[in-house]
Design an enzyme around this catalytic site. Structure first.
Site, PDB file in Angstrom:
ATOM      1  CG  ASP A   1      -2.101   1.004   1.045  1.00 26.94           C
ATOM      2  OD1 ASP A   1      -2.343   1.467  -0.085  1.00 26.94           O
ATOM      3  OD2 ASP A   1      -2.735   1.338   2.065  1.00 26.94           O
TER       4      ASP A   1
ATOM      5  N   GLY B   1      -1.775   5.410   3.145  1.00 30.21           N
ATOM      6  CA  GLY B   1      -0.856   4.463   2.540  1.00 30.21           C
ATOM      7  C   GLY B   1       0.315   4.207   3.464  1.00 30.21           C
TER       8      GLY B   1
END
Length: 363
Positions: free
Chosen positions: A257, A293
């Site tokens: 991510d 993220g």
């Protein structure tokens, strides 16, 4: 070419083993090598990353995409999806067109739309201004572009089940994430064909013993691969170990991510039109402090999983074999098996990258 070391295969470790490579393929794997304490693992497969090395996938710039892919390749990721974030339709279309040549070239394994068909209440670092209901009309224009490999959807939004069925009919992976769905709504999406849980636990209604929500539904669904962000920030190591135990390595996929800040200094960055500040490797939105993220790389994710108690064999399956299968690529990449592409990573005793091979060529 013969590479020797402790070879990690899906079924176990060959303590003193070797991998034979001819051209772009693995031709043999066996015992009888002398690689000391070095580990040989399959090249990592990251099915969820937004960028790295100061470069992003989210703006649709193919030059930036090449650089981001090259950054992650240096950390052992030999196959990856370019993940967009929630965006206007025009950006999704233009980015997909721009990335299609990179997919054809093999730089990328495809494009992942993480949004915009997501929950407002569970949007996390997604830009709420761009969220909307799943659209058959939008996808009817996007899917023929040929690069789309996975789409994340909140199944409680109107039209979600119809869109999941459409994606599956086109060979595109439907994923469930950024969702406030109930347990039953989640299982309805699985029944419609969804096969991946997007960064499970994160961006989801938290589980409760009287309403288990999407987390328990995804962890328990026998045909769903659950993404796990193993950075010690998104998930406590105890949560990571628990999830991996519940799913087993065949249903857990380590992901990064990662955003552009991966591998970069602390400071201010951008994600989906929003300002992100990275401090001590943790990325957060300035508007509300949401985790935005990560700054993770797949080699670090492997180390974190092993630190959490996952065996090196299972961690390698979670970092390579399972995500490759989730994308339908298991017959090409994801394990050190004769006939598959020669993607491998040589790690030192501490599981840090020493060398990376992709398609039979050393980086």
């Amino acid at each position: 070419m013969r590479i020797e070391g402790r070879v990690v295969t899906p079924s176990g470790v060959i303590e003193q083993g070797y991998v034979e490579v001819e051209g772009p393929s693995v031709t043999a794997v066996g015992a009888g090598g002398n690689g000391g304490d070095t580990w040989i693992v399959p090249g990592f497969v990251d099915i969820h990353t937004h960028g790295g090395g100061g470069h992003t996938f989210t703006t649709g710039d193919p030059s930036a995409a090449r650089e981001a892919a090259a950054f992650h390749l240096r950390h052992g990721t030999t196959t990856l999806l370019a993940s967009l974030v929630s965006s206007p339709f025009e950006l999704m279309r233009d980015a997909t067109r721009a990335f299609a040549p990179l997919v054809n070239e093999g730089v990328l394994a495809g494009v992942h739309y993480e949004g915009p068909y997501l929950s407002q209440i569970r949007c996390g670092a997604q830009n709420p201004a761009f969220l909307r209901d799943p659209s058959v009309d939008e996808l009817a224009e996007l899917l023929p572009l040929g690069a789309v490999r996975m789409v994340t959807i909140a199944p409680e939004r109107p039209g979600a089940l119809e869109v999941i069925k459409l994606l599956v009919s086109h060979g595109v992976v439907a994923a469930i994430g950024h969702t406030d769905a109930t347990y039953d709504e989640t299982l309805a999406a699985v029944a419609a064909g969804a096969t991946v849980g997007t960064h499970v636990f994160n961006g989801m209604r938290p589980p409760h013993h009287r309403e288990p929500g999407p987390v328990f539904a995804l962890l328990g669904a026998p045909d769903v691969v659950c993404e796990l962000v193993a950075d010690g920030v998104h998930l406590h190591d105890g949560t990571l170990a628990f999830a991996a135990m519940v799913t087993g390595p065949d249903r857990a996929a380590l992901i990064t991510d990662a955003m552009a800040a991966a591998g970069m200094a602390d400071g201010e960055y951008e994600l989906g039109g929003q300002t992100v500040v990275v401090s001590d490797r943790v990325a957060r939105l300035t508007r509300d402090g949401s985790i935005a993220g990560s700054t993770l790389t797949m080699d670090a994710a492997l180390r974190q999983a092993v630190q959490a108690g996952v065996s090196i064999v299972d961690a390698a399956r979670m970092a390579s074999t399972t995500p490759a299968r989730a994308l339908g690529l298991a017959e090409k990449v994801g394990s050190l098996t004769p006939g598959l592409r020669a993607d491998l990573v040589v790690l030192d005793a501490g599981l840090h990258v020493q060398h990376v091979m992709r398609a039979g060529s050393w980086l």
